[in-house]
Scaffold this motif. Sequence first.
Motif, PDB file in Angstrom:
ATOM      1  N   THR A  76      84.064  21.655  89.701  1.00 30.48           N
ATOM      2  CA  THR A  76      84.375  22.039  88.318  1.00 30.48           C
ATOM      3  C   THR A  76      84.146  23.530  88.113  1.00 30.48           C
ATOM      4  OG1 THR A  76      83.711  19.811  87.614  1.00 30.48           O
ATOM      5  CG2 THR A  76      83.925  21.480  85.894  1.00 30.48           C
ATOM      6  N   HIS A  77      83.070  24.056  88.692  1.00 29.35           N
ATOM      7  CA  HIS A  77      82.781  25.489  88.575  1.00 29.35           C
ATOM      8  C   HIS A  77      83.872  26.298  89.280  1.00 29.35           C
ATOM      9  CE1 HIS A  77      78.989  28.118  87.834  1.00 29.35           C
ATOM     10  NE2 HIS A  77      80.074  28.751  87.474  1.00 29.35           N
ATOM     11  N   ASN A  78      84.272  25.860  90.451  1.00 33.75           N
ATOM     12  CA  ASN A  78      85.366  26.485  91.204  1.00 33.75           C
ATOM     13  C   ASN A  78      86.635  26.528  90.347  1.00 33.75           C
ATOM     14  OD1 ASN A  78      87.460  27.078  93.037  1.00 33.75           O
ATOM     15  ND2 ASN A  78      87.125  25.267  94.278  1.00 33.75           N
ATOM     16  N   PHE A  79      86.980  25.399  89.736  1.00 38.37           N
ATOM     17  CA  PHE A  79      88.198  25.334  88.929  1.00 38.37           C
ATOM     18  C   PHE A  79      88.068  26.203  87.676  1.00 38.37           C
ATOM     19  CE2 PHE A  79      89.542  20.879  90.675  1.00 38.37           C
ATOM     20  CZ  PHE A  79      89.801  21.455  91.911  1.00 38.37           C
ATOM     21  N   HIS A  80      86.884  26.290  87.104  1.00 34.54           N
ATOM     22  CA  HIS A  80      86.632  27.175  85.959  1.00 34.54           C
ATOM     23  C   HIS A  80      86.976  28.621  86.339  1.00 34.54           C
ATOM     24  CE1 HIS A  80      84.326  29.309  82.824  1.00 34.54           C
ATOM     25  NE2 HIS A  80      83.686  29.928  83.793  1.00 34.54           N
ATOM     26  N   TRP A  81      86.550  29.034  87.526  1.00 32.68           N
ATOM     27  CA  TRP A  81      86.812  30.398  87.981  1.00 32.68           C
ATOM     28  C   TRP A  81      88.284  30.637  88.291  1.00 32.68           C
ATOM     29  CZ3 TRP A  81      82.408  29.724  91.992  1.00 32.68           C
ATOM     30  CH2 TRP A  81      81.166  30.024  91.411  1.00 32.68           C
ATOM     31  N   ASN A  82      88.967  29.631  88.815  1.00 33.60           N
ATOM     32  CA  ASN A  82      90.284  29.851  89.421  1.00 33.60           C
ATOM     33  C   ASN A  82      91.470  29.282  88.666  1.00 33.60           C
ATOM     34  OD1 ASN A  82      89.643  31.345  91.924  1.00 33.60           O
ATOM     35  ND2 ASN A  82      88.351  29.563  92.323  1.00 33.60           N
ATOM     36  N   VAL A  83      91.234  28.636  87.523  1.00 32.93           N
ATOM     37  CA  VAL A  83      92.354  28.067  86.774  1.00 32.93           C
ATOM     38  C   VAL A  83      93.264  29.185  86.255  1.00 32.93           C
ATOM     39  CG1 VAL A  83      91.176  27.955  84.512  1.00 32.93           C
ATOM     40  CG2 VAL A  83      93.006  26.324  85.050  1.00 32.93           C
ATOM     41  N   THR A  84      94.582  28.909  86.242  1.00 30.80           N
ATOM     42  CA  THR A  84      95.565  29.842  85.693  1.00 30.80           C
ATOM     43  C   THR A  84      96.601  29.031  84.919  1.00 30.80           C
ATOM     44  OG1 THR A  84      96.929  29.711  87.706  1.00 30.80           O
ATOM     45  CG2 THR A  84      95.328  31.526  87.590  1.00 30.80           C
ATOM     46  N   GLY A  85      97.464  29.735  84.199  1.00 29.12           N
ATOM     47  CA  GLY A  85      98.564  29.079  83.504  1.00 29.12           C
ATOM     48  C   GLY A  85      98.381  29.065  82.004  1.00 29.12           C
ATOM     49  N   PRO A  86      99.354  28.417  81.321  1.00 28.04           N
ATOM     50  CA  PRO A  86      99.361  28.424  79.855  1.00 28.04           C
ATOM     51  C   PRO A  86      98.129  27.763  79.226  1.00 28.04           C
ATOM     52  CG  PRO A  86     101.296  27.245  80.733  1.00 28.04           C
ATOM     53  CD  PRO A  86     100.511  27.738  81.893  1.00 28.04           C
ATOM     54  N   GLN A  87      97.471  26.849  79.951  1.00 24.34           N
ATOM     55  CA  GLN A  87      96.287  26.168  79.416  1.00 24.34           C
ATOM     56  C   GLN A  87      95.004  26.884  79.835  1.00 24.34           C
ATOM     57  OE1 GLN A  87      97.285  22.145  81.090  1.00 24.34           O
ATOM     58  NE2 GLN A  87      96.674  21.486  79.037  1.00 24.34           N
ATOM     59  N   PHE A  88      95.121  28.100  80.364  1.00 24.77           N
ATOM     60  CA  PHE A  88      93.963  28.802  80.915  1.00 24.77           C
ATOM     61  C   PHE A  88      92.752  28.771  79.988  1.00 24.77           C
ATOM     62  CE2 PHE A  88      91.263  32.552  80.831  1.00 24.77           C
ATOM     63  CZ  PHE A  88      90.658  32.447  82.071  1.00 24.77           C
ATOM     64  N   GLN A  89      92.897  29.255  78.773  1.00 25.54           N
ATOM     65  CA  GLN A  89      91.752  29.384  77.867  1.00 25.54           C
ATOM     66  C   GLN A  89      91.097  28.034  77.600  1.00 25.54           C
ATOM     67  OE1 GLN A  89      90.318  32.232  77.000  1.00 25.54           O
ATOM     68  NE2 GLN A  89      88.728  31.151  75.868  1.00 25.54           N
ATOM     69  N   THR A  90      91.915  27.052  77.280  1.00 24.44           N
ATOM     70  CA  THR A  90      91.408  25.706  76.990  1.00 24.44           C
ATOM     71  C   THR A  90      90.644  25.142  78.186  1.00 24.44           C
ATOM     72  OG1 THR A  90      93.278  25.293  75.521  1.00 24.44           O
ATOM     73  CG2 THR A  90      92.101  23.352  76.342  1.00 24.44           C
ATOM     74  N   LEU A  91      91.251  25.221  79.376  1.00 22.67           N
ATOM     75  CA  LEU A  91      90.636  24.630  80.563  1.00 22.67           C
ATOM     76  C   LEU A  91      89.413  25.421  81.019  1.00 22.67           C
ATOM     77  CD1 LEU A  91      93.799  23.559  82.576  1.00 22.67           C
ATOM     78  CD2 LEU A  91      92.315  22.145  81.137  1.00 22.67           C
ATOM     79  N   VAL A 140      87.270  27.079  79.241  1.00 21.89           N
ATOM     80  CA  VAL A 140      86.155  26.732  78.356  1.00 21.89           C
ATOM     81  C   VAL A 140      85.707  25.279  78.592  1.00 21.89           C
ATOM     82  CG1 VAL A 140      85.485  26.415  75.929  1.00 21.89           C
ATOM     83  CG2 VAL A 140      86.753  28.461  76.629  1.00 21.89           C
ATOM     84  N   MET A 141      86.671  24.365  78.720  1.00 23.13           N
ATOM     85  CA  MET A 141      86.344  22.957  78.932  1.00 23.13           C
ATOM     86  C   MET A 141      85.577  22.769  80.248  1.00 23.13           C
ATOM     87  SD  MET A 141      88.877  19.676  79.430  1.00 23.13           S
ATOM     88  CE  MET A 141      89.176  19.257  77.726  1.00 23.13           C
ATOM     89  N   PHE A 142      86.068  23.394  81.302  1.00 16.48           N
ATOM     90  CA  PHE A 142      85.404  23.268  82.611  1.00 16.48           C
ATOM     91  C   PHE A 142      83.991  23.845  82.564  1.00 16.48           C
ATOM     92  CE2 PHE A 142      89.747  23.448  85.043  1.00 16.48           C
ATOM     93  CZ  PHE A 142      90.074  22.189  84.569  1.00 16.48           C
ATOM     94  N   GLU A 143      83.803  24.933  81.810  1.00 17.96           N
ATOM     95  CA  GLU A 143      82.463  25.514  81.691  1.00 17.96           C
ATOM     96  C   GLU A 143      81.499  24.526  81.037  1.00 17.96           C
ATOM     97  OE1 GLU A 143      80.152  29.561  80.261  1.00 17.96           O
ATOM     98  OE2 GLU A 143      82.181  29.216  79.541  1.00 17.96           O
ATOM     99  N   GLY A 144      81.939  23.872  79.990  1.00 19.66           N
ATOM    100  CA  GLY A 144      81.101  22.860  79.339  1.00 19.66           C
ATOM    101  C   GLY A 144      80.752  21.731  80.290  1.00 19.66           C
ATOM    102  N   GLN A 145      81.729  21.330  81.103  1.00 20.51           N
ATOM    103  CA  GLN A 145      81.505  20.227  82.041  1.00 20.51           C
ATOM    104  C   GLN A 145      80.553  20.619  83.161  1.00 20.51           C
ATOM    105  OE1 GLN A 145      85.470  18.965  83.142  1.00 20.51           O
ATOM    106  NE2 GLN A 145      85.901  18.232  81.074  1.00 20.51           N
ATOM    107  N   TYR A 146      80.733  21.803  83.752  1.00 26.97           N
ATOM    108  CA  TYR A 146      79.819  22.164  84.845  1.00 26.97           C
ATOM    109  C   TYR A 146      78.419  22.476  84.321  1.00 26.97           C
ATOM    110  CZ  TYR A 146      80.180  27.354  84.482  1.00 26.97           C
ATOM    111  OH  TYR A 146      80.114  28.664  84.071  1.00 26.97           O
TER     112      TYR A 146
END
Length: 160
Positions: free
Chosen positions: A38-53, A55-61
């Motif tokens: 989850t932390h990895n994906f928080h760092w590396n997510v891209t695309g139109p949902q970037f901001q949402t994901l 922040v969401m991934f940060e809460g989860q990790y």
Amino acid sequence: MSKTHMNIDIGIKEGDRKKIAEGLSRLLADSYTLYLKTHNFHWNVTGPQFQTLHVMFEGQYTELSAAVDLIAERIRSLGMPAPGTYKEFSKLTSIEEPDGVPSATEMIQQLVEGQEAVVRTARSIFPVVEKAGDEASADLLTQRMQLHEKTAWMLRSLLE
């Protein structure tokens, strides 16, 4: 200074404490592996949902970071050593690590699968916990299952 070994008398037999700790060690490994993913994906997510994901991934990790401490401390309360290395976690976990950087949609799918894997691992420990009358571990498992089931649902909702 001599080291004294004190017997643990919490109303749970040593053999049962060992079995429960083994199950909780698998839960710890799954939780830590999911934390890392989850932390990895928080760092590396891209695309139109970037901001949402992001922040969401940060809460989860962040939640998983606190959870691994609770699980490890329960293992220690049962008088057993808690695993704490990548080597140990990689042997115990049921969660696969990603190859490369998946798309945002693939990240969400992998995290749904990871959340569900943690639930299955927690649920698999219940028979020995209930047989031993270990209410404290049962409470921990119930809380973890509720949280991971809810998180899996929230992540799945992003895919529909």
